[in-house]
Design a protein around this motif. Structure first.
Motif, PDB file in Angstrom:
ATOM      1  N   VAL A 283      30.307 -82.386  15.740  1.00 56.43           N
ATOM      2  CA  VAL A 283      29.307 -81.339  15.478  1.00 56.43           C
ATOM      3  C   VAL A 283      27.981 -81.971  15.051  1.00 56.43           C
ATOM      4  O   VAL A 283      26.913 -81.555  15.495  1.00 56.43           O
ATOM      5  CB  VAL A 283      29.817 -80.342  14.406  1.00 56.43           C
ATOM      6  N   PHE A 284      28.061 -82.999  14.211  1.00 58.93           N
ATOM      7  CA  PHE A 284      26.846 -83.665  13.742  1.00 58.93           C
ATOM      8  C   PHE A 284      26.113 -84.358  14.889  1.00 58.93           C
ATOM      9  O   PHE A 284      24.906 -84.185  15.060  1.00 58.93           O
ATOM     10  CB  PHE A 284      27.204 -84.679  12.645  1.00 58.93           C
ATOM     11  N   LEU A 285      26.851 -85.135  15.694  1.00 61.22           N
ATOM     12  CA  LEU A 285      26.220 -85.911  16.762  1.00 61.22           C
ATOM     13  C   LEU A 285      25.729 -85.061  17.924  1.00 61.22           C
ATOM     14  O   LEU A 285      24.673 -85.335  18.500  1.00 61.22           O
ATOM     15  CB  LEU A 285      27.195 -86.979  17.287  1.00 61.22           C
ATOM     16  N   PHE A 286      26.506 -84.040  18.286  1.00 56.02           N
ATOM     17  CA  PHE A 286      26.172 -83.263  19.477  1.00 56.02           C
ATOM     18  C   PHE A 286      25.516 -81.924  19.169  1.00 56.02           C
ATOM     19  O   PHE A 286      25.049 -81.243  20.068  1.00 56.02           O
ATOM     20  CB  PHE A 286      27.416 -83.062  20.339  1.00 56.02           C
ATOM     21  N   GLY A 287      25.468 -81.539  17.895  1.00 52.87           N
ATOM     22  CA  GLY A 287      24.838 -80.284  17.518  1.00 52.87           C
ATOM     23  C   GLY A 287      23.638 -80.486  16.615  1.00 52.87           C
ATOM     24  O   GLY A 287      22.522 -80.107  16.950  1.00 52.87           O
ATOM     25  N   PHE A 288      23.870 -81.135  15.484  1.00 57.49           N
ATOM     26  CA  PHE A 288      22.816 -81.275  14.486  1.00 57.49           C
ATOM     27  C   PHE A 288      21.718 -82.240  14.927  1.00 57.49           C
ATOM     28  O   PHE A 288      20.538 -81.868  14.949  1.00 57.49           O
ATOM     29  CB  PHE A 288      23.410 -81.737  13.150  1.00 57.49           C
TER      30      PHE A 288
END
Length: 143
Positions: A64-69
């Protein structure tokens, strides 16, 4: 001593440069560990297996962090981005704990409400670890 590293490391959680890359890694790692631990503590009474769930939720949180945030951090206000990340993490929690290999024999299920509360509290603590690591809030932070 290792637990105090986020307090002495200075990193900007949004604007990463070469000078702060190591400090950023330290802060991001501890934010991930603390966030995943809080989520596991909230989900523990539902009957999940602790260690496999921790590892799987940490991997989901990294995704979530790498691909969203990160891709959206420079394009979207943090006031819009953070609630989106909370919702994405809640969805990830629901999907992850639905896997049978993460459920103990007394698994009772995870409600959307519990997943959302776990995501909200975990992300709030992660956000504050980022603030502590950068020594300033993200908004209005000058490099």
């Amino acid at each position: 001593m290792l637990l105090l590293l986020p307090l002495v490391a200075v990193a900007d959680p949004v604007a990463i440069n070469g000078e702060s890359l190591i400090a950023y890694g330290i802060v991001a790692f501890w934010a991930l560990v603390i966030e995943s631990a809080i989520v596991i503590l909230i989900l523990f009474p539902t009957g999940i297996l602790i260690v496999p769930s921790f590892i799987t939720l940490a991997a989901a949180n990294i995704a979530v962090f790498l691909f969203g945030f990160l891709p959206l951090a420079s394009h979207v206000s943090v006031w819009i981005l953070e609630p989106g990340v909370v919702l994405a993490d809640a969805l990830a929690i629901k999907l992850v704990v639905s896997a049978p290999f993460l459920q103990a024999g007394d698994f009772i299920g995870v409600t959307w409400r519990r997943a959302l509360v776990a995501s909200l509290l975990g992300n709030a603590v992660s956000f504050f670890v980022g603030i502590i690591g950068s020594h300033a809030p993200w908004i209005g932070h000058d490099n």
